[in-house]
Design a protein around this motif. Sequence first.
Motif, mmCIF file in Angstrom:
data_model
loop_
_atom_site.group_PDB
_atom_site.id
_atom_site.type_symbol
_atom_site.label_atom_id
_atom_site.label_comp_id
_atom_site.label_asym_id
_atom_site.label_seq_id
_atom_site.Cartn_x
_atom_site.Cartn_y
_atom_site.Cartn_z
ATOM 1 N N ARG A 12 3.642 7.146 -4.099
ATOM 2 C CA ARG A 12 4.541 7.862 -3.195
ATOM 3 C C ARG A 12 5.998 7.492 -3.500
ATOM 4 O O ARG A 12 6.877 8.340 -3.523
ATOM 5 N N LEU A 16 9.223 9.556 -5.309
ATOM 6 C CA LEU A 16 10.517 9.578 -4.636
ATOM 7 C C LEU A 16 11.639 9.247 -5.618
ATOM 8 O O LEU A 16 12.658 9.930 -5.683
ATOM 9 N N SER A 86 11.772 9.656 6.505
ATOM 10 C CA SER A 86 10.990 10.886 6.317
ATOM 11 C C SER A 86 9.942 11.042 7.426
ATOM 12 O O SER A 86 9.029 11.856 7.300
ATOM 13 N N ARG A 87 10.104 10.260 8.510
ATOM 14 C CA ARG A 87 9.197 10.382 9.662
ATOM 15 C C ARG A 87 7.735 10.324 9.252
ATOM 16 O O ARG A 87 6.907 11.124 9.713
ATOM 17 N N ASN A 88 7.438 9.416 8.373
ATOM 18 C CA ASN A 88 6.104 9.397 7.791
ATOM 19 C C ASN A 88 5.231 8.280 8.357
ATOM 20 O O ASN A 88 4.074 8.150 7.988
ATOM 21 N N MET A 90 3.794 7.771 11.211
ATOM 22 C CA MET A 90 2.579 8.170 11.911
ATOM 23 C C MET A 90 1.514 8.630 10.918
ATOM 24 O O MET A 90 0.355 8.252 11.037
ATOM 25 N N ASN A 91 1.924 9.442 9.931
ATOM 26 C CA ASN A 91 0.961 9.877 8.921
ATOM 27 C C ASN A 91 0.293 8.689 8.247
ATOM 28 O O ASN A 91 -0.900 8.705 7.980
ATOM 29 N N LEU A 92 1.079 7.660 7.971
ATOM 30 C CA LEU A 92 0.533 6.502 7.273
ATOM 31 C C LEU A 92 -0.373 5.669 8.161
ATOM 32 O O LEU A 92 -1.495 5.352 7.810
ATOM 33 N N PHE A 93 0.144 5.313 9.349
ATOM 34 C CA PHE A 93 -0.601 4.337 10.145
ATOM 35 C C PHE A 93 -1.722 4.976 10.964
ATOM 36 O O PHE A 93 -2.538 4.265 11.542
ATOM 37 N N ALA A 94 -1.790 6.319 10.984
ATOM 38 C CA ALA A 94 -2.961 6.957 11.587
ATOM 39 C C ALA A 94 -4.038 7.168 10.527
ATOM 40 O O ALA A 94 -5.096 7.692 10.819
ATOM 41 N N SER A 95 -3.746 6.769 9.302
ATOM 42 C CA SER A 95 -4.744 6.845 8.233
ATOM 43 C C SER A 95 -5.472 5.491 8.185
ATOM 44 O O SER A 95 -5.112 4.580 8.923
ATOM 45 N N LEU A 258 5.493 2.808 17.804
ATOM 46 C CA LEU A 258 5.314 2.908 16.351
ATOM 47 C C LEU A 258 5.606 4.330 15.881
ATOM 48 O O LEU A 258 6.269 4.543 14.875
ATOM 49 N N VAL A 259 5.125 5.300 16.661
ATOM 50 C CA VAL A 259 5.327 6.697 16.287
ATOM 51 C C VAL A 259 6.727 7.178 16.590
ATOM 52 O O VAL A 259 7.121 8.261 16.192
#
Lengths: 263, 248
Positions: A12, A16, A86-88, A90-95, A258-259
């Motif tokens: 990732r 970038l 990049s507001r990411n 939540m995507n990461l830590f909900a995985s 966190l979110v």
Amino acid sequence: MNGNRIHALILRHLYLYKRSLPRLMEIFYWPLLDLVVWGFITVYLGQFESGLPHIAAFFIGALILWDILFRAQQGITISFLEEIWSRNLMNLFASPLKPGEFLAATIIISFCKVVAVLIVSVFVAWAFYSFNLFVLGVSLIPFILNLIIMGWSIGILTTAIIMRYGQEAEVMAWGMVFIFQPVSCVFYPVSVLPGFLQTVAHVIPAAHVFEGMRAVITNDGFPLPELMWASGLNALYLLASILWFHHIYDVVKAKGILVRVGE
Amino acid sequence: MSPQSPNTKSLVEVRELTKTFNGLTAVDHISFDIYEGEILGLLGPNGAGKTTTIHMLLDIVSPSSGNVLFGGKNLRHHREEILRQINFASSHIAMPFSLTVEENLEIFGRLYEVPHRKTRIEQVLEELEMTSLRSKLARTLSSGQMTRLSLAKAFLTQPRLLLLDEPTASLDPDIADKTRTLVREYQRRFACTILYTSHNMKEMEHMSDRIIFLNRGKIVATGTAQEITAKFGQRDLEDVFLTVARNG
Ligand SMILES: Nc1ncnc2c1ncn2[C@@H]1O[C@H](COP(=O)(O)OP(=O)(O)OP(=O)(O)O)[C@@H](O)[C@H]1O
Ligand SMILES: [Mg+2]
């Protein structure tokens, strides 16, 4: 620890950096600028301060080494900031990603950045000032590793604070290491510090590294005790910073922020 | 098969789930099941606790008390195993801006260890009609396209449970309709289980097999849209909503 997930995060960041010239420049910009300015100052001083034969080695060497620590810390903190920007998060830590895997990935990214800066700085110092960092010997390598590890601990500490307090704490990403600079004795020996600060310096891994480096430059033999101190303290601080990060991760999950970091 | 038929299995069992944010109880001892293969709508006024509930199901907000069981296993103790089988999309959560559509899917495919990743990415791009957008940077997508990317990330991992928090908010009616169709089609094809929130009552009635009505952190009604409407003696879900929102 899951290698695939760590790999995913590293990739990732490669994506970038691949297409961001400003981000690539940022890695090299400050170290090179520092080197240019301090290099010329050293050259200038060298013209009449014949009493200090090692002045070039002291300054340029110290400068390169301090930048290593700074870059190691930034490698960690900026990786986290990128996810905030990049507001990411939540995507990461909900995985299925674990906080430890996140840290492992940022540590690897940080290491790559530091090695890149180190190679470029060493080359520039050699090309422009005929200063060969490695005349100081390969004995420098374990000291460099210790600086990198101290940078990681500070980076993880800072990241946890940003995770907890959000964007207002962002400035710490750039300022945090400099709190440690006076007691790291980068450009002067520990002995010039007032008594109580000397005590502080003794528990700072970087202070032992720079004392050791001065010993190497002045051919005082290999400073094994300094290396042992630096390594022992680093192991302790790195462990503490990782535990601290996990603790703050639980706190932000409990507070439900966190979110919301970065919002 | 109706979702409430006795032989329907619960995929998720939420038990006495509670979340308190310094004194404010956002979710108040709620218990419900999500049955295998159903679309469960989570309905409620602003601040009712819908998003907080979803965040607890994703383990990014930890419950003050209560439990979430997924396939009979406690989320608290089997986080990694369970989160592999869940995914979410929301019109409020973007995807990394500086990566292309394809790179984004590549990263999340790896993060969830999707089997046959490359093939699956191609499938998802086609399913969501995003093949022509594959090399576009996420920052250049319109908000409708961004929502589709967020859905693509969720579909990619073929989750057993899909959490959709207002997936159609901020979409124009046409795109919103297409999005609903996509979700419906996906659900039919993969028989996945979906928890869905929306403030659009028509959408709620149209999409959900069952609805849970949440108000001030508490469940005030559960059932099909018709059952809930009947229970409150109202004409439609919209009227139920207004009654509950205004009178508590
Ligand atoms: N991290 C937090 N800290 C403090 N309060 C919070 C936090 N997150 C949510 N809340 C509060 O909890 C309550 C429930 O919020 P939540 O976001 O779950 O509602 P919602 O049903 O999703 O509402 P909406 O329809 O507006 O999205 C609200 O009163 C909100 O202010
Ligand atoms: Mg919400």
